[in-house]
Design a protein around this motif. Structure first.
Motif, PDB file in Angstrom:
ATOM      1  N   ILE A 184      -7.057  18.795 -28.216  1.00  0.00           N
ATOM      2  CA  ILE A 184      -8.156  19.692 -27.845  1.00  0.00           C
ATOM      3  C   ILE A 184      -9.162  19.745 -28.992  1.00  0.00           C
ATOM      4  O   ILE A 184      -8.801  20.055 -30.133  1.00  0.00           O
ATOM      5  CB  ILE A 184      -7.636  21.125 -27.554  1.00  0.00           C
ATOM      6  CG1 ILE A 184      -6.502  21.097 -26.518  1.00  0.00           C
ATOM      7  CG2 ILE A 184      -8.772  22.046 -27.134  1.00  0.00           C
ATOM      8  CD1 ILE A 184      -6.866  20.538 -25.174  1.00  0.00           C
ATOM      9  N   TYR A 185     -10.423  19.466 -28.668  1.00  0.00           N
ATOM     10  CA  TYR A 185     -11.507  19.514 -29.655  1.00  0.00           C
ATOM     11  C   TYR A 185     -11.754  20.968 -30.039  1.00  0.00           C
ATOM     12  O   TYR A 185     -11.909  21.831 -29.186  1.00  0.00           O
ATOM     13  CB  TYR A 185     -12.772  18.890 -29.048  1.00  0.00           C
ATOM     14  CG  TYR A 185     -13.994  18.996 -29.915  1.00  0.00           C
ATOM     15  CD1 TYR A 185     -14.107  18.272 -31.086  1.00  0.00           C
ATOM     16  CD2 TYR A 185     -15.060  19.824 -29.541  1.00  0.00           C
ATOM     17  CE1 TYR A 185     -15.240  18.354 -31.879  1.00  0.00           C
ATOM     18  CE2 TYR A 185     -16.199  19.911 -30.323  1.00  0.00           C
ATOM     19  CZ  TYR A 185     -16.277  19.176 -31.486  1.00  0.00           C
ATOM     20  OH  TYR A 185     -17.400  19.269 -32.264  1.00  0.00           O
ATOM     21  N   GLU A 186     -11.808  21.246 -31.339  1.00  0.00           N
ATOM     22  CA  GLU A 186     -12.014  22.604 -31.819  1.00  0.00           C
ATOM     23  C   GLU A 186     -13.354  22.813 -32.503  1.00  0.00           C
ATOM     24  O   GLU A 186     -13.808  23.934 -32.612  1.00  0.00           O
ATOM     25  CB  GLU A 186     -10.887  23.016 -32.772  1.00  0.00           C
ATOM     26  CG  GLU A 186      -9.560  23.173 -32.079  1.00  0.00           C
ATOM     27  CD  GLU A 186      -8.531  23.866 -32.936  1.00  0.00           C
ATOM     28  OE1 GLU A 186      -8.418  23.523 -34.133  1.00  0.00           O
ATOM     29  OE2 GLU A 186      -7.842  24.751 -32.410  1.00  0.00           O
ATOM     30  N   GLY A 187     -13.975  21.763 -33.013  1.00  0.00           N
ATOM     31  CA  GLY A 187     -15.260  21.941 -33.668  1.00  0.00           C
ATOM     32  C   GLY A 187     -15.551  20.825 -34.654  1.00  0.00           C
ATOM     33  O   GLY A 187     -14.756  19.912 -34.845  1.00  0.00           O
ATOM     34  N   GLU A 188     -16.720  20.935 -35.260  1.00  0.00           N
ATOM     35  CA  GLU A 188     -17.184  19.892 -36.172  1.00  0.00           C
ATOM     36  C   GLU A 188     -17.643  20.518 -37.485  1.00  0.00           C
ATOM     37  O   GLU A 188     -18.342  21.525 -37.494  1.00  0.00           O
ATOM     38  CB  GLU A 188     -18.345  19.130 -35.529  1.00  0.00           C
ATOM     39  CG  GLU A 188     -18.822  17.955 -36.340  1.00  0.00           C
ATOM     40  CD  GLU A 188     -19.774  17.065 -35.552  1.00  0.00           C
ATOM     41  OE1 GLU A 188     -20.024  15.945 -36.015  1.00  0.00           O
ATOM     42  OE2 GLU A 188     -20.256  17.478 -34.483  1.00  0.00           O
ATOM     43  N   PHE A 189     -17.219  19.912 -38.573  1.00  0.00           N
ATOM     44  CA  PHE A 189     -17.697  20.276 -39.899  1.00  0.00           C
ATOM     45  C   PHE A 189     -18.802  19.281 -40.242  1.00  0.00           C
ATOM     46  O   PHE A 189     -18.531  18.130 -40.564  1.00  0.00           O
ATOM     47  CB  PHE A 189     -16.581  20.189 -40.931  1.00  0.00           C
ATOM     48  CG  PHE A 189     -15.526  21.270 -40.852  1.00  0.00           C
ATOM     49  CD1 PHE A 189     -15.393  22.104 -39.753  1.00  0.00           C
ATOM     50  CD2 PHE A 189     -14.638  21.436 -41.889  1.00  0.00           C
ATOM     51  CE1 PHE A 189     -14.416  23.083 -39.700  1.00  0.00           C
ATOM     52  CE2 PHE A 189     -13.658  22.410 -41.853  1.00  0.00           C
ATOM     53  CZ  PHE A 189     -13.547  23.237 -40.752  1.00  0.00           C
ATOM     54  N   VAL A 190     -20.034  19.728 -40.165  1.00  0.00           N
ATOM     55  CA  VAL A 190     -21.191  18.856 -40.348  1.00  0.00           C
ATOM     56  C   VAL A 190     -21.407  18.571 -41.832  1.00  0.00           C
ATOM     57  O   VAL A 190     -21.335  19.490 -42.659  1.00  0.00           O
ATOM     58  CB  VAL A 190     -22.443  19.492 -39.703  1.00  0.00           C
ATOM     59  CG1 VAL A 190     -23.680  18.644 -39.951  1.00  0.00           C
ATOM     60  CG2 VAL A 190     -22.212  19.706 -38.210  1.00  0.00           C
ATOM     61  N   ASN A 191     -21.659  17.293 -42.144  1.00  0.00           N
ATOM     62  CA  ASN A 191     -21.868  16.859 -43.528  1.00  0.00           C
ATOM     63  C   ASN A 191     -20.796  17.412 -44.456  1.00  0.00           C
ATOM     64  O   ASN A 191     -21.087  17.895 -45.544  1.00  0.00           O
ATOM     65  CB  ASN A 191     -23.264  17.243 -44.012  1.00  0.00           C
ATOM     66  CG  ASN A 191     -24.342  16.459 -43.306  1.00  0.00           C
ATOM     67  OD1 ASN A 191     -24.079  15.491 -42.603  1.00  0.00           O
ATOM     68  ND2 ASN A 191     -25.578  16.882 -43.478  1.00  0.00           N
ATOM     69  N   HIS A 192     -19.569  17.285 -44.034  1.00  0.00           N
ATOM     70  CA  HIS A 192     -18.445  17.905 -44.736  1.00  0.00           C
ATOM     71  C   HIS A 192     -18.024  17.155 -45.999  1.00  0.00           C
ATOM     72  O   HIS A 192     -17.519  17.751 -46.934  1.00  0.00           O
ATOM     73  CB  HIS A 192     -17.260  18.027 -43.782  1.00  0.00           C
ATOM     74  CG  HIS A 192     -16.091  18.742 -44.357  1.00  0.00           C
ATOM     75  ND1 HIS A 192     -16.126  20.084 -44.665  1.00  0.00           N
ATOM     76  CD2 HIS A 192     -14.854  18.305 -44.703  1.00  0.00           C
ATOM     77  CE1 HIS A 192     -14.965  20.453 -45.163  1.00  0.00           C
ATOM     78  NE2 HIS A 192     -14.176  19.395 -45.194  1.00  0.00           N
ATOM     79  N   LEU A 193     -18.229  15.849 -46.011  1.00  0.00           N
ATOM     80  CA  LEU A 193     -17.853  15.100 -47.203  1.00  0.00           C
ATOM     81  C   LEU A 193     -18.770  13.906 -47.373  1.00  0.00           C
ATOM     82  O   LEU A 193     -19.507  13.530 -46.473  1.00  0.00           O
ATOM     83  CB  LEU A 193     -16.382  14.672 -47.163  1.00  0.00           C
ATOM     84  CG  LEU A 193     -15.828  14.021 -45.915  1.00  0.00           C
ATOM     85  CD1 LEU A 193     -15.827  12.516 -46.025  1.00  0.00           C
ATOM     86  CD2 LEU A 193     -14.399  14.500 -45.746  1.00  0.00           C
ATOM     87  N   ARG A 194     -18.709  13.372 -48.566  1.00  0.00           N
ATOM     88  CA  ARG A 194     -19.517  12.199 -48.887  1.00  0.00           C
ATOM     89  C   ARG A 194     -18.596  10.987 -48.874  1.00  0.00           C
ATOM     90  O   ARG A 194     -17.574  10.955 -49.538  1.00  0.00           O
ATOM     91  CB  ARG A 194     -20.170  12.345 -50.253  1.00  0.00           C
ATOM     92  CG  ARG A 194     -21.239  11.291 -50.513  1.00  0.00           C
ATOM     93  CD  ARG A 194     -21.809  11.399 -51.906  1.00  0.00           C
ATOM     94  NE  ARG A 194     -22.252  12.726 -52.249  1.00  0.00           N
ATOM     95  CZ  ARG A 194     -23.529  13.076 -52.451  1.00  0.00           C
ATOM     96  NH1 ARG A 194     -24.471  12.187 -52.344  1.00  0.00           N
ATOM     97  NH2 ARG A 194     -23.830  14.306 -52.784  1.00  0.00           N
ATOM     98  N   LEU A 195     -18.997   9.978 -48.118  1.00  0.00           N
ATOM     99  CA  LEU A 195     -18.212   8.765 -47.984  1.00  0.00           C
ATOM    100  C   LEU A 195     -19.132   7.578 -48.196  1.00  0.00           C
ATOM    101  O   LEU A 195     -20.132   7.436 -47.499  1.00  0.00           O
ATOM    102  CB  LEU A 195     -17.566   8.704 -46.591  1.00  0.00           C
ATOM    103  CG  LEU A 195     -16.641   7.543 -46.296  1.00  0.00           C
ATOM    104  CD1 LEU A 195     -15.407   7.584 -47.203  1.00  0.00           C
ATOM    105  CD2 LEU A 195     -16.197   7.588 -44.834  1.00  0.00           C
TER     106      LEU A 195
END
Length: 183
Positions: free
Chosen positions: A150-161
């Motif tokens: 189940i999709y719960e949400g998105e952490f936008v721009n959460h880390l640098r890759l």
């Protein structure tokens, strides 16, 4: 190959070369956060050495992670399936899977995921298993949705890759959802 022949087992030293294969494969590692250039047979051997290889229920009740090789009945290594950050007090763990290219789109990931979730819910007695995935990993997202996460949400721009900010999508499956999943 019959996917009933797919099973998880503890990682062994002999798995190291094929683990290194997927770690170095640009089609596989582009969705992972480690630096593939830092991976070597020595670092993979060290990872395997540091893994817990206990199998029984009593021994699993104290572990903080379980990393298992995905193999067929001839013991060919196809990938690794894991429960990480196991929190027995909160009754949850993080799921992860990595497959060699040769194992993708063959149902192997489906079978391995079902078996590790059975371990999580039936053996470890967990209530919740969660995962995060790079938001641009469309193939994995389709798999997780189809599997019943189940999709719960998105952490936008959460880390640098690799020098760019990326977002993570978060998914979960609860024991009751797993028990009621329409197989």
């Amino acid at each position: 190959m019959n996917n009933n022949d797919i099973s998880p087992r503890p990682l062994e030293k002999k798995d190291a070369p094929l683990m290194l294969e997927w770690m170095k494969d640009p089609e596989v590692n582009r969705f992972f956060r480690f630096n593939p250039e830092r991976m070597s047979i020595g670092s993979v051997d060290a990872f395997i050495d540091n893994n817990i290889t206990h199998h029984t229920t009593n021994e699993y009740n104290t572990v903080q992670y379980v990393n298992l090789a995905i193999v067929d009945d001839s013991d060919e290594y196809f990938g690794t399936v894991s429960l990480k950050n196991i929190d027995h007090d909160a009754s949850n763990a993080e799921y992860a899977i990595a497959l060699r290219t040769v194992a993708q789109r063959r149902g192997i990931g489906w079978t391995a995921t079902a078996k590790i979730l059975n371990l999580a819910f039936d053996t470890l007695g967990l209530e919740r298993v969660y995962l995060n995935v790079l938001s641009n990993n469309e193939s994995a997202i389709r798999f997780y949705n189809k599997f019943g996460f189940i999709y719960e949400g998105e952490f936008v721009n959460h880390l640098r890759l690799r020098g760019e900010f990326v977002s993570l999508k978060w998914y979960r499956i609860l024991k009751a959802e797993w028990d009621n999943f329409n197989w």
